[in-house]
Design a protein around this motif. Sequence first.
Motif, PDB file in Angstrom:
ATOM      1  N   SER A 123      -4.964   7.915   4.992  1.00 39.05           N
ATOM      2  CA  SER A 123      -5.160   7.298   3.688  1.00 39.05           C
ATOM      3  C   SER A 123      -5.847   5.954   3.885  1.00 39.05           C
ATOM      4  O   SER A 123      -5.527   5.214   4.815  1.00 39.05           O
ATOM      5  CB  SER A 123      -3.808   7.109   2.999  1.00 39.05           C
ATOM      6  OG  SER A 123      -4.015   6.736   1.668  1.00 39.05           O
TER       7      SER A 123
ATOM      8  N   HIS B 222      -6.869   1.921  -3.762  1.00 41.27           N
ATOM      9  CA  HIS B 222      -6.781   3.160  -2.990  1.00 41.27           C
ATOM     10  C   HIS B 222      -8.118   3.888  -3.031  1.00 41.27           C
ATOM     11  O   HIS B 222      -8.668   4.124  -4.094  1.00 41.27           O
ATOM     12  CB  HIS B 222      -5.672   4.042  -3.560  1.00 41.27           C
ATOM     13  CG  HIS B 222      -5.256   5.123  -2.613  1.00 41.27           C
ATOM     14  ND1 HIS B 222      -4.620   6.260  -3.006  1.00 41.27           N
ATOM     15  CD2 HIS B 222      -5.396   5.230  -1.265  1.00 41.27           C
ATOM     16  CE1 HIS B 222      -4.388   7.024  -1.952  1.00 41.27           C
ATOM     17  NE2 HIS B 222      -4.851   6.410  -0.889  1.00 41.27           N
TER      18      HIS B 222
ATOM     19  N   TRP C 292      -7.145   2.276   2.202  1.00 44.24           N
ATOM     20  CA  TRP C 292      -6.995   1.280   1.139  1.00 44.24           C
ATOM     21  C   TRP C 292      -7.937   0.110   1.403  1.00 44.24           C
ATOM     22  O   TRP C 292      -8.210  -0.226   2.556  1.00 44.24           O
ATOM     23  CB  TRP C 292      -5.571   0.732   1.121  1.00 44.24           C
ATOM     24  CG  TRP C 292      -4.593   1.532   0.325  1.00 44.24           C
ATOM     25  CD1 TRP C 292      -4.385   1.487  -1.010  1.00 44.24           C
ATOM     26  CD2 TRP C 292      -3.654   2.498   0.824  1.00 44.24           C
ATOM     27  NE1 TRP C 292      -3.389   2.365  -1.379  1.00 44.24           N
ATOM     28  CE2 TRP C 292      -2.917   2.991  -0.279  1.00 44.24           C
ATOM     29  CE3 TRP C 292      -3.354   2.990   2.094  1.00 44.24           C
ATOM     30  CZ2 TRP C 292      -1.920   3.941  -0.161  1.00 44.24           C
ATOM     31  CZ3 TRP C 292      -2.369   3.932   2.224  1.00 44.24           C
ATOM     32  CH2 TRP C 292      -1.657   4.412   1.105  1.00 44.24           C
TER      33      TRP C 292
ATOM     34  N   LEU D 269       0.877  -1.170   0.000  1.00 43.66           N
ATOM     35  CA  LEU D 269       0.000   0.000   0.000  1.00 43.66           C
ATOM     36  C   LEU D 269       0.913   1.218   0.000  1.00 43.66           C
ATOM     37  O   LEU D 269       1.605   1.472   0.979  1.00 43.66           O
ATOM     38  CB  LEU D 269      -0.887   0.019   1.260  1.00 43.66           C
ATOM     39  CG  LEU D 269      -1.624  -1.277   1.631  1.00 43.66           C
ATOM     40  CD1 LEU D 269      -2.429  -1.071   2.914  1.00 43.66           C
ATOM     41  CD2 LEU D 269      -2.556  -1.713   0.517  1.00 43.66           C
TER      42      LEU D 269
ATOM     43  N   GLY E 106      -5.525  -3.560  -1.642  1.00 41.50           N
ATOM     44  CA  GLY E 106      -4.714  -2.462  -2.147  1.00 41.50           C
ATOM     45  C   GLY E 106      -5.371  -1.488  -3.104  1.00 41.50           C
ATOM     46  O   GLY E 106      -4.664  -0.693  -3.723  1.00 41.50           O
TER      47      GLY E 106
ATOM     48  N   GLU F 168      -6.028  -3.694  -5.912  1.00 46.06           N
ATOM     49  CA  GLU F 168      -5.179  -2.905  -6.809  1.00 46.06           C
ATOM     50  C   GLU F 168      -4.998  -3.585  -8.156  1.00 46.06           C
ATOM     51  O   GLU F 168      -4.638  -2.946  -9.137  1.00 46.06           O
ATOM     52  CB  GLU F 168      -3.811  -2.651  -6.154  1.00 46.06           C
ATOM     53  CG  GLU F 168      -2.982  -3.908  -5.992  1.00 46.06           C
ATOM     54  CD  GLU F 168      -1.542  -3.627  -5.591  1.00 46.06           C
ATOM     55  OE1 GLU F 168      -1.144  -2.457  -5.642  1.00 46.06           O
ATOM     56  OE2 GLU F 168      -0.834  -4.576  -5.219  1.00 46.06           O
TER      57      GLU F 168
END
Length: 1445
Positions: free
Chosen positions: A331, A339, A333, A292, A337, A755
């Motif tokens: 932040s 975002h 996630w 991350l 992963g 991700e």
Amino acid sequence: MYFLTGWPRRLLCPLRSEEEPFHIQPSSQRFYFAVLSETQLSIWFSRPSVLIVSYIESAKAAAQFGFYQKAEWKPDDSMIAVAAAKGYILLFDVLGGGDDKYLYEPVYPKGSPRVKVTPGYKEEQCAPALSLEMKKPVDLEAPITSLQSLQEDLLVCTADGYLHVLHWDGLGSNGRRAISLTTIPFSLDLQSARGGPSLDLEGVYIRCMEYCVTLDGFAVVLSDGRLGFITPLSNTITADQLQGVWAADVTDGTCVAVNNKYRLMAFGCASGSVLVYMIDTTTGSMQLSHKLELTPKHYPDIYNKTGPVKLICWSPDYSVAMVTWECGGLSLWSVFGAHLICTLGEDFAYRSDGTKKDPIKISSMSWGAEGYHLWVIPTKPERRRQEEQQDQEEEMETPPRSSLQAGILQFHFIKSALTVNPCTSNQEQVLLHGEDRLYLTCGDPTQVHSTSDTHITHPHTHIHPRDSSPLHHPPSPNSSLSQGLSTLLGHKHWHVVQIHSTYLESNWPIRFAAIDTTGQCMAVAGRRGFAHYSLYTRKWKLFGNITQEQNMTVTGGLAWWNDFVVVACYNFIHQQEELRLYLRSSNLDNAFASVTKLHSDTLLLNVFRDMVILFRADCSICLYSIERRNDGYATTSSVELLQEVSMSRYIPHPALVVSVTLTSVRTGDWNHIQSPAACMAESIMLNLAGQLIMLQRDRSGPQVREKETPANHKKLLPFCPPVVLAQCVENVWTTCRSNRKKRHLLEALWLSCGEAGMKVWLPLFPRDHRKPHSFLSRRIMLPFHINIYPLAVLFEDALVLGATNETVLYDGLQGASEPLEALFPYCTVERTSQIYLHHILRQLLVRNLGERCSWPSHAPPSPTSPHVMELMVHVVLEEEATSREPIPDPLLPTVAKFITEFPLFLQTIVHCARKTEYALWNYLFAAVGNPKDLFEECLMAQDLDTAASYLIILQNMEVPAVSRQHATLLFNTALEQGKWDLCRHMIRFLKAIGSGEMETPPPTPTTQEPSSTGGFEFFRNRSISLSQSADAIATGKFNLQKTFSMPTGPSAKGRDVECAENMYIDMMLWRHARHLLEQVRLRDLGCFSAQLGFELIGWLCRERNRVARVEDFVMALKRLHKDFLWPFPVIPVGSLSSPLRNGRCRTVLSTRLLKSQSADSLLNSDMDTVPPQAAPGNHTWLDSLGPRAKDMDTASSAHSHHHTPQTHDAFLSPLTNKVEEYSIGSATDLTETSSVVDGDWTMVDENSSTLSLSQAELEHISMELANKGPHKSQVQLRYLLHVFMEAGCLEWCVVIGLILREASVIKQVIGFLDSPEVPPETVQSVRSGLLAVDSWASTDCLGYKPFLNLIRPQLQQLMESATEQVQPEAFQPSSQSSKLGGSEGLGGPASPRAEDSRGGTSPLGLALPSLEPTGGFSRPPSEDCPPEQTEEQGEEEGAYDCTLS
């Protein structure tokens, strides 16, 4: 997944204190939060968010123990352990305040229905009074670095390298054990543990540690930055029973957080990135799963300046992780992963004027219950600085100081229902829930396809809201329900439903939410019971009996099946796990529920067609069938156990199963899928900690039994051993619908993989029903990246729906100290969507499976399909054409070859090219083909608009000569097809090429011009006024006057400076006009002239003796009848017995006809007119006529009377209302095309009363109407007659005079033939033409005979005429020759032709309308045109006026 909403809330501490809180620790259920400051332990309650109790250490004790540093709760919330700076562990007992001691209670108004009778009711909604008692402290004689709670033990790590195991209940004989870190063997994996390389741990201690239940071990960060994982080899934690593995190549670890649901360990690093590790089940080693980290693409300013990771917090459902760094910021996630949010960029980091804000620095944070809040404690310098700034501003500082004192911020989140209730993944709606409201994308029920094949008559299983029952009134079409796909995607707003406050206050927090397939019904479940809501009624339904609500809690989730809520719950009274179904339309009561007892706790629930699948705590899967039953008035459901499947061999821990789904997806033979079994539950999909496992039915055994046994007693097939399909899976979508044309999309499996983007498991059907190769896979897994976080998949429409965080800045309160609202932007959640089909096609083409993906060309066209192809070409072109290195195997030629199979191929390429920069065009057309060839293909396919776009490409890529050549081709084709807008563009284009003034390419025409349907505009720069004749005005009633303003054509200046290019264009226009005239296409010629401003009269004057001749009068006449939809005249057989035969008739002007037909059709014409207005400045030609001209007119009309067989004086009188009703009603209602023009006259017997008409007279009038064509055609023909008359094309005037049956026109033309200007060929041509028409009429069209008899004197005159010398002024006509009207498209089919007797009916059985005098008497010359004549004045081409009736 999780989305930030609104502004954060600041919690005020009621106690005055100089100390700042710096650490927050939640209890196991997250209802209580322990907050530490240096000498203070406070406990806060979650809802309401209030301080319950605070323990303040005495100064003496604080000096002995040191300041507080960390805290940890006992799992049952009865104790708190606090680590002090000098190596002491302080244990506190948390004591309840007794039965009636509550700090805060809700106060209800008198007579409130909510009475406190429920057991445990107060605990559910009141803040309890607690007290803290300190027990004997434990001295560990070294600074404490980490605390970790186990069930009965507390693990404490100290800076001297020891791991202490303390018993929560005090220090008995085995109350305390210390294990030295140096005695724990560490290796790279468990296989090489005995004798492999070990870690030297001298002087090293554990900096941070967290226990993972599902991995049964501790994730640790050592003081030298190494990462490790310690496993106890037995149940007890002793030195010789611990084994460690460490991660290679990492030496900068700072903190750790474990994810129990996905068996992941997230380690923060000093570099600012978070490394997420998993344990390899075979070797026991630590393997990096993913990272991350902020990317330079999205955060170029800050991605490498964040500093070390300070804290990582997994949400309570383990689906997201919140990260903060030393330099500040938050932040978020997703687990694998993806975002979601970061406060280091955009509006979080910059003010509206562009200046940078300081990111908020965080010392501690924790998620609240169910993840609806994030509790954050900012660091001390942050708050101190703010306070000092406030001090400098004002001296009276009490309120602001107290406002900053507690320093706890609460961030609010809404989350997807998929996080806790993954059964919503088979829906096509997005459902989010906050702590007190639901957000949904309410699509149109018509978009939703039925999920079951059962024919249920309940209102809401119907797909359309209009099928609602009387109980639920259907929503109006304008309401939020009647939306289509466009609404599902077209706006960014949510439908927000507030959860019922009565349910919420006693059952907060909401733990599960579900939505039905149509998107109209929702259900929510909190701590106890559940409630549901219907968008049809806009009402919530709660349990009527609150005891029933409080005696159950939903454990495995809830789902909708048709009209039933399916709930897996625990019954507190019977201490029993149950599966219940409640009917939505009945009251929410256990009396109406169908209850099935279950043997084990349910963890997950899902519905597929008419089956329920449960995953239980003993790692088994149960399949139940549900059936709807109608017992008299009551509708109930019956549940039957179908099958149990034990999964304990494959599942190490039941908490690891994220979702369980039944699907019809299978990998077997495609021929089998075409059988009814395709709709059955073929396989179970299990998401096991991110691994997608598929259990397929075992069809290897004998299959005969299915046909023999009745369907309801069929034994279900066993399942094959599981197969792993994919890793790192967060969500799974599948559908139970089927559609033969979109099988690829509907039988696919969609995965969201963090991700890594999305993956689709696509079926590969053999093409054209060929036999598939045995070595080819039946399915393929294709990965693709999307820009949004997927929350729902619309299968047929190839769309992913999602949501995204948007921010709104609020800088109004700026000052030296910014309030919270200025520090943080206001956060909103907006709906997003993305097409994914082009990604899939591209992936298939990369794998040389292009022939397998030709299915979109056979599928029904979707509105997005051209866009998809264009996107694919564009993306591949951008990547390959801008690549710095040569691409060994370029994809663009393959893509180009693939899209040629689609009908919109040419359009796709040119649209893509025009949206791409010019530099890439060569690369594009090298792959797809020469633009000249593509242009020619467009011409052959008659797609002129696309060809025009290619012309712009050619103009940029080729020399001007080539552009002109192709433009000429296109111009000629556009002329031929009557695409007038395109013609105008082409004229401008050709002129620009020639003059070199082409600065900007002409826009590609996108819309069809309205006038291509027919009708013409008049010449440019002319104004034509239509007004009544003098006679019509004399009879009173009304006056119709109208002025048409014409669009401007080529200016005189342009004609003066004619360059070669203009000449070139004129030559083409002349050639086209000649072509039209040769083919007798007068209507097209009129459109052409009006639309392009072509000087028709001047051209006809030049061509008068060449192409403007009529070779074959009969053929020309037939062609005009066809082009203008003009019926051939007919003679009724019964005309001899007509009451009008005696000839004593008078002309009656129908004012109603004049008003209704003429005015309406002119006012509603579809040419581009200005509003009708009088034109006083235009002097009419009539005004300039002297009395002599008018007398001449009258004389000429009388003259024609004398030659008719029987004539009597005609006089005008208006029909009364009764007559109008009879005559006009029958005439106009029967044929809409036989619209009547001003100046139609009805003939009635002079002796008959004006108040009544006989049946025969009515039929005669109908016959007259049937012999006329549409009003627009009449206007157009009169206009053309005027043009030809002006240009002196006498043969055409004769033909048009014949079709209009205007005796005066024929007489006028024959009068002109005496002029010396007229060549003898013309005279001869007219003479022979009229003779040919006469002989044709005698044999083929007797309807023309009465008219030919009427003009026989003129014919005789023509035969006998001798040539006389007449001046050119003789061309000024002396009888009406033009009738002008708007450019109107033809209004419908031709009028039916009457072939039979006047008294009878047509073959269709209709009395056909007619208003033409036919039969034994001739038509008076003034019948269709009054004696006034319109004519253009001498040399004036600018404007002319016509007056007519």
